[in-house]
Design a protein around this motif. Sequence first.
Motif, mmCIF file in Angstrom:
data_model
loop_
_atom_site.group_PDB
_atom_site.id
_atom_site.type_symbol
_atom_site.label_atom_id
_atom_site.label_comp_id
_atom_site.label_asym_id
_atom_site.label_seq_id
_atom_site.Cartn_x
_atom_site.Cartn_y
_atom_site.Cartn_z
ATOM 1 N N PRO A 77 0.800 -1.225 0.000
ATOM 2 C CA PRO A 77 0.000 0.000 0.000
ATOM 3 C C PRO A 77 0.836 1.280 0.000
ATOM 4 O O PRO A 77 0.281 2.368 -0.020
ATOM 5 C CB PRO A 77 -0.837 -0.118 1.278
ATOM 6 N N LYS A 78 2.151 1.170 0.043
ATOM 7 C CA LYS A 78 3.076 2.301 -0.091
ATOM 8 C C LYS A 78 2.869 3.377 0.967
ATOM 9 O O LYS A 78 2.760 4.558 0.649
ATOM 10 C CB LYS A 78 2.996 2.884 -1.500
ATOM 11 N N TYR A 79 2.812 2.950 2.212
ATOM 12 C CA TYR A 79 2.755 3.913 3.307
ATOM 13 C C TYR A 79 4.125 4.556 3.492
ATOM 14 O O TYR A 79 5.137 4.032 3.025
ATOM 15 C CB TYR A 79 2.350 3.219 4.618
ATOM 16 N N SER A 80 4.168 5.662 4.195
ATOM 17 C CA SER A 80 5.424 6.374 4.459
ATOM 18 C C SER A 80 6.078 5.852 5.730
ATOM 19 O O SER A 80 6.399 6.615 6.634
ATOM 20 C CB SER A 80 5.153 7.871 4.576
ATOM 21 N N ASN A 81 6.243 4.560 5.823
ATOM 22 C CA ASN A 81 6.904 3.951 6.974
ATOM 23 C C ASN A 81 7.642 2.714 6.512
ATOM 24 O O ASN A 81 7.568 2.326 5.353
ATOM 25 C CB ASN A 81 5.888 3.596 8.074
ATOM 26 N N ASP A 82 8.326 2.098 7.429
ATOM 27 C CA ASP A 82 8.988 0.837 7.126
ATOM 28 C C ASP A 82 7.902 -0.206 6.885
ATOM 29 O O ASP A 82 7.039 -0.419 7.732
ATOM 30 C CB ASP A 82 9.876 0.446 8.310
ATOM 31 N N SER A 83 7.923 -0.858 5.754
ATOM 32 C CA SER A 83 6.846 -1.789 5.406
ATOM 33 C C SER A 83 6.782 -2.994 6.339
ATOM 34 O O SER A 83 5.773 -3.697 6.375
ATOM 35 C CB SER A 83 6.992 -2.256 3.959
ATOM 36 N N SER A 84 7.815 -3.229 7.132
ATOM 37 C CA SER A 84 7.770 -4.356 8.070
ATOM 38 C C SER A 84 6.856 -4.076 9.260
ATOM 39 O O SER A 84 6.577 -4.972 10.041
ATOM 40 C CB SER A 84 9.176 -4.697 8.570
ATOM 41 N N THR A 85 6.375 -2.844 9.403
ATOM 42 C CA THR A 85 5.467 -2.522 10.506
ATOM 43 C C THR A 85 4.028 -2.294 10.047
ATOM 44 O O THR A 85 3.177 -1.964 10.860
ATOM 45 C CB THR A 85 5.946 -1.264 11.255
ATOM 46 N N THR A 86 3.760 -2.481 8.767
ATOM 47 C CA THR A 86 2.408 -2.280 8.250
ATOM 48 C C THR A 86 1.517 -3.441 8.685
ATOM 49 O O THR A 86 1.918 -4.586 8.650
ATOM 50 C CB THR A 86 2.424 -2.172 6.715
ATOM 51 N N ARG A 87 0.296 -3.113 9.097
ATOM 52 C CA ARG A 87 -0.667 -4.116 9.572
ATOM 53 C C ARG A 87 -1.675 -4.428 8.471
ATOM 54 O O ARG A 87 -2.204 -3.528 7.823
ATOM 55 C CB ARG A 87 -1.402 -3.583 10.791
ATOM 56 N N TYR A 88 -1.934 -5.717 8.300
ATOM 57 C CA TYR A 88 -2.919 -6.185 7.334
ATOM 58 C C TYR A 88 -3.913 -7.080 8.067
ATOM 59 O O TYR A 88 -3.519 -7.938 8.850
ATOM 60 C CB TYR A 88 -2.248 -6.994 6.213
ATOM 61 N N ILE A 89 -5.192 -6.878 7.797
ATOM 62 C CA ILE A 89 -6.237 -7.709 8.394
ATOM 63 C C ILE A 89 -7.020 -8.352 7.252
ATOM 64 O O ILE A 89 -7.684 -7.662 6.480
ATOM 65 C CB ILE A 89 -7.172 -6.885 9.295
ATOM 66 N N LEU A 90 -6.911 -9.679 7.153
ATOM 67 C CA LEU A 90 -7.655 -10.443 6.155
ATOM 68 C C LEU A 90 -9.006 -10.787 6.766
ATOM 69 O O LEU A 90 -9.066 -11.403 7.832
ATOM 70 C CB LEU A 90 -6.894 -11.713 5.785
ATOM 71 N N GLU A 91 -10.085 -10.345 6.131
ATOM 72 C CA GLU A 91 -11.435 -10.574 6.653
ATOM 73 C C GLU A 91 -12.201 -11.519 5.735
ATOM 74 O O GLU A 91 -12.147 -11.391 4.512
ATOM 75 C CB GLU A 91 -12.191 -9.255 6.787
ATOM 76 N N ILE A 92 -12.933 -12.451 6.367
ATOM 77 C CA ILE A 92 -13.725 -13.445 5.645
ATOM 78 C C ILE A 92 -15.135 -13.442 6.214
ATOM 79 O O ILE A 92 -15.317 -13.472 7.438
ATOM 80 C CB ILE A 92 -13.094 -14.848 5.781
#
Length: 169
Positions: A77-92
Amino acid sequence: MLIKIIFMKQISKLILASMAFMVVFSACNKTDNLTKVDALPVYQLGVSPVLASSVATVAPTIADSNNAIINFTWTNPKYSNDSSTTRYILEIDSTGKNFTNKNSKTVIGALNTALTGRELNGMLLNLGFRLGVSQSIDVRLISSYNNNNERYTSNGLKIMVTPFADPSV
């Protein structure tokens, strides 16, 4: 002697005046913060990730309990942070329920995740799906900073699934 005292007073006044002159004109040079403006950093906004699935139909069996049966990948998603700290929530959730009774899996930093047969089956049984009957689910991904700021929702996927009888559930 009187001339000497007057001369000494004049010299002391001259020395004092020259010291005052040096102090006044050798003071620190200050930068005027009211006129000097440093540019503020600009942080670009992120973009919605694009979610993809390895399968469109899946019917796991009890033998698939510990095997990865469905893989999900998504774009950064190209946030302005280190991508190793980006949170993803997979919803079903069940198709057409608008994620009101969703099951979710959280992933930090990775651009993919897999569901084992047991994980997927547990989610399907939590949704009230009947055993052995093919039904469809909606899947989406929500990305954000680790503190849940600037949330973006991905595209939705529709996947046909069939739950199995799991004696451990």
